[in-house]
Design an enzyme around this catalytic site. Structure first.
Site, short mmCIF file in Angstrom:
data_model
loop_
_atom_site.label_atom_id
_atom_site.label_comp_id
_atom_site.label_asym_id
_atom_site.label_seq_id
_atom_site.Cartn_x
_atom_site.Cartn_y
_atom_site.Cartn_z
N ALA A 85 -4.83 4.70 -1.65
CA ALA A 85 -3.49 4.15 -3.04
C ALA A 85 -3.04 3.01 -2.42
O ALA A 85 -3.17 2.30 -1.33
CB ALA A 85 -2.37 4.79 -2.35
N GLU B 220 -9.78 11.25 -1.92
CA GLU B 220 -9.47 12.18 -2.98
C GLU B 220 -9.67 12.23 -4.36
O GLU B 220 -10.06 13.36 -4.83
CB GLU B 220 -7.62 12.35 -2.54
CG GLU B 220 -7.11 11.82 -0.86
CD GLU B 220 -5.77 12.62 -1.17
OE1 GLU B 220 -4.89 10.81 -1.51
OE2 GLU B 220 -4.87 12.96 -0.54
N GLU C 1 -4.70 7.25 6.28
CA GLU C 1 -3.47 7.85 6.15
C GLU C 1 -2.91 7.69 7.37
O GLU C 1 -1.60 7.04 7.78
CB GLU C 1 -3.13 8.67 5.00
CG GLU C 1 -3.14 9.32 3.74
CD GLU C 1 -4.56 9.64 3.30
OE1 GLU C 1 -5.89 9.02 4.34
OE2 GLU C 1 -4.78 9.35 2.02
N GLY D 263 -6.12 8.32 -0.79
CA GLY D 263 -7.41 8.80 -2.52
C GLY D 263 -8.15 8.69 -3.46
O GLY D 263 -7.89 9.11 -3.77
N1 CO8 Z 1 -3.53 -0.62 -1.00
C1 CO8 Z 1 -3.70 -1.94 -1.16
N2 CO8 Z 1 -4.67 -3.66 -0.60
C2 CO8 Z 1 -5.27 -3.05 -0.23
C3 CO8 Z 1 -6.19 -1.78 0.02
C4 CO8 Z 1 -4.56 -0.50 -0.15
N3 CO8 Z 1 -5.12 0.52 -0.45
N4 CO8 Z 1 -7.08 -1.82 1.28
C5 CO8 Z 1 -7.54 -3.10 0.97
N5 CO8 Z 1 -6.39 -3.88 0.27
C6 CO8 Z 1 -6.48 -5.30 0.16
C7 CO8 Z 1 -6.10 -5.52 1.35
O1 CO8 Z 1 -5.31 -5.96 1.07
C8 CO8 Z 1 -7.32 -7.78 0.99
O2 CO8 Z 1 -5.91 -7.65 0.02
P1 CO8 Z 1 -6.08 -9.53 0.33
O3 CO8 Z 1 -7.24 -10.20 0.23
O4 CO8 Z 1 -4.68 -10.03 -0.83
O5 CO8 Z 1 -5.08 -10.10 1.71
C9 CO8 Z 1 -8.24 -7.10 0.18
O6 CO8 Z 1 -7.64 -5.97 0.00
C10 CO8 Z 1 -9.15 -6.81 0.64
O7 CO8 Z 1 -9.13 -5.87 2.28
P2 CO8 Z 1 -9.13 -6.45 3.57
O8 CO8 Z 1 -9.45 -7.72 4.15
O9 CO8 Z 1 -8.39 -5.10 4.66
O10 CO8 Z 1 -11.08 -6.02 3.95
P3 CO8 Z 1 -11.64 -5.18 5.14
O11 CO8 Z 1 -13.21 -6.22 4.74
O12 CO8 Z 1 -11.09 -6.44 6.10
O13 CO8 Z 1 -10.90 -4.07 5.05
C11 CO8 Z 1 -11.25 -1.81 5.10
C12 CO8 Z 1 -11.42 -3.44 4.67
C13 CO8 Z 1 -11.16 -1.38 6.40
C14 CO8 Z 1 -11.28 -0.42 3.97
C15 CO8 Z 1 -9.38 -2.16 4.94
O14 CO8 Z 1 -8.99 -2.99 3.65
C16 CO8 Z 1 -8.45 -0.78 4.58
O15 CO8 Z 1 -7.83 -0.08 5.80
N6 CO8 Z 1 -7.86 -0.57 3.35
C17 CO8 Z 1 -6.44 -0.10 3.89
C18 CO8 Z 1 -7.33 1.19 4.26
C19 CO8 Z 1 -6.28 2.91 3.64
O16 CO8 Z 1 -5.40 3.07 4.90
N7 CO8 Z 1 -6.69 3.74 2.97
C20 CO8 Z 1 -5.22 4.78 3.06
C21 CO8 Z 1 -3.91 4.43 2.23
S1 CO8 Z 1 -2.63 5.31 2.13
C22 CO8 Z 1 -3.30 6.60 0.52
O17 CO8 Z 1 -4.77 6.24 0.57
C23 CO8 Z 1 -2.58 8.15 1.01
C24 CO8 Z 1 -2.64 8.55 -0.65
C25 CO8 Z 1 -1.20 9.46 -1.31
C26 CO8 Z 1 -1.14 9.54 -2.79
C27 CO8 Z 1 -3.31 9.45 -3.51
C28 CO8 Z 1 -3.10 8.53 -4.20
C29 CO8 Z 1 -4.31 8.20 -5.14
#
Ligand code: CO8
Length: 267
Positions: free
Chosen positions: A73, A121, A141, A118
Site C-alpha cells: 500500500a 495480498e 506491515e 498489499g
Molecule cells: N509506499 C509508498 N512509496 C514507496 C513504497 C510504499 N509502500 N515502497 C517504496 N516506495 C518508494 C520509496 O519511498 C522511494 O521513493 P523516493 O525515491 O521518492 O524516496 C522509492 O519507492 C524507492 O524505494 P526505496 O528507495 O526504499 O528502495 P530500496 O531498494 O532501498 O528498498 C523496499 C526497497 C525494501 C521495497 C523499500 O522501498 C520498502 O521497504 N518499501 C516499503 C515496503 C512496505 O513496508 N510495504 C508495506 C506497506 S503497508 C501495506 O501494504 C498495508 C496493506 C494494507 C491494505 C492493502 C492495500 C492494498
C-alpha cells in the site's frame, strides 16, 4: 463518486488486451508500484472490463519495470487516514481481492521483483503466482506497527499454513523466491529473462481448456475452502453437475468417445 476516464486509468495502470489475454500492469515505477486509491480504482475497473469482455479468457497482473511487482500500500496515503477511514479502505480493498476470487476467469500474477504487503495480498488473490528468481516476498506491515488489511492475515495462512504465516507476519521478514516456492506461496520460479515465456506457457495450457469449466473449478475451490467438508463436498457435486451440463462438458465427453480433439466454446 467521479468516474475515472480511460486516460486517467492508463497513466497509473496499463491495460492491454491481446487476443484472449488482458494484461494489467501497475504503473507507478518510481514508487515501486505501490497501491494508492487511484491505482486500486483503476485496477478494479480494468478487472470488471476484462470480466465482462467475452473475448478475454485469461487475466495477467504485473508491475512495470524490473524492480517490483508491488511494494505494498502507498505509505504516504496511509498516513492521512483516520482509524475509521483506514477500516473502510481495508474493507474496500478486501472487496477487490474477493472479487478477483469470484471472477470466473484465471488470474495470473507475474511477479518481477518486490512483492510486499498489499502487493503480496494482491498476488495471493490471484489464481497463479509465477515469479522471477529475483523476487522478494513478505508482509512487512509489522515493521510499521501495522497489520495487513487486504486479506494478508487470512490468505497467507490458508496458502502456507499457520506456522510459517505467523512467522512471516510477526517478523516482517522478506523471503526470496526459492523459499517462497518451498512454502508453496508461488507456483513457479524462473530466471527473470524467461518470466514472460513461463507465463505464456501457462496461458497456452489454460487456453486449451474450457473457460466455463475453469470458472466452475475456481469457484468450487475458492468457495468450498470456506465451508465445512460436508457442505463443500455437496457444493462440489453441484458444480460437477453444472460442468457436465455445459456445452463444453458434453463436447468433452463426446470428443473422448469419438477419439477426436474437443472443440470448446466456453459455453
Ligand atoms: N509506499 C509508498 N512509496 C514507496 C513504497 C510504499 N509502500 N515502497 C517504496 N516506495 C518508494 C520509496 O519511498 C522511494 O521513493 P523516493 O525515491 O521518492 O524516496 C522509492 O519507492 C524507492 O524505494 P526505496 O528507495 O526504499 O528502495 P530500496 O531498494 O532501498 O528498498 C523496499 C526497497 C525494501 C521495497 C523499500 O522501498 C520498502 O521497504 N518499501 C516499503 C515496503 C512496505 O513496508 N510495504 C508495506 C506497506 S503497508 C501495506 O501494504 C498495508 C496493506 C494494507 C491494505 C492493502 C492495500 C492494498
Amino acid at each position: 463518486m467521479k468516474r475515472m476516464t480511460e486516460e486517467e486509468r492508463d497513466e497509473i495502470l496499463l491495460y492491454e488486451k491481446r487476443g484472449s489475454v488482458a494484461t494489467l500492469t501497475l504503473n507507478r515505477q518510481k514508487a515501486l508500484n505501490a497501491l494508492n486509491t487511484a491505482l486500486l480504482k483503476a485496477l478494479r475497473a480494468a478487472l470488471a472490463d476484462a470480466d465482462a469482455d467475452a473475448v478475454i479468457r485469461v487475466i495477467v497482473i504485473t508491475g512495470v519495470g524490473d524492480r517490483a511487482f508491488c511494494a505494498g500500500a502507498d505509505i504516504i496515503e496511509l498516513l492521512e487516514k483516520s482509524p475509521i477511514e483506514a477500516r473502510d479502505w481495508s474493507l474496500w480493498v478486501q472487496e477487490i481481492t474477493s472479487y478477483m476470487e469470484r471472477l470466473r476467469k484465471p488470474i495470473l500474477a507475474k511477479i518481477n521483483g518486490f512483492c510486499l504487503g498489499g502487493g503480496l495480498e494482491l498476488a495471493m488473490a490471484c489464481d497463479f503466482r509465477i515469479a522471477s528468481d529475483k523476487s522478494m516476498f513478505g508482509q512487512p506491515e509489522v515493521n510499521l506497527a501495522l497489520i495487513p488489511g487486504g486479506g494478508g492475515t487470512q490468505r497467507l495462512t490458508r496458502l502456507i499454513g499457520k506456522t510459517k504465516a505467523l512467522e512471516l507476519l510477526m517478523t516482517g521478514a522478506q523471503i526470496g523466491a526459492a523459499e517462497a516456492l518451498r512454502l508453496t506461496l508461488v507456483n513457479k520460479v524462473v530466471p527473470a529473462d524467461v518470466l514472460d515465456a513461463a507465463v505464456d506457457e501457462l496461458i497456452e495450457a489454460l487456453l486449451t481448456k474450457s473457460t466455463v469449466t475453469l470458472g466452475i473449478l475456481k469457484l468450487a475451490v475458492n468457495k468450498g475452502i470456506e465451508m465445512s467438508l460436508e457442505q463443500a463436498l455437496y457444493y462440489e457435486a453441484e458444480c460437477f453437475g453444472s460442468a457436465l451440463a455445459t456445452e463444453d462438458g458434453q463436447e468433452g465427453l463426446k470428443a473422448f468417445l469419438g477419439k477426436r480433439k474437443a472443440e470448446f466454446k466456453g459455453k
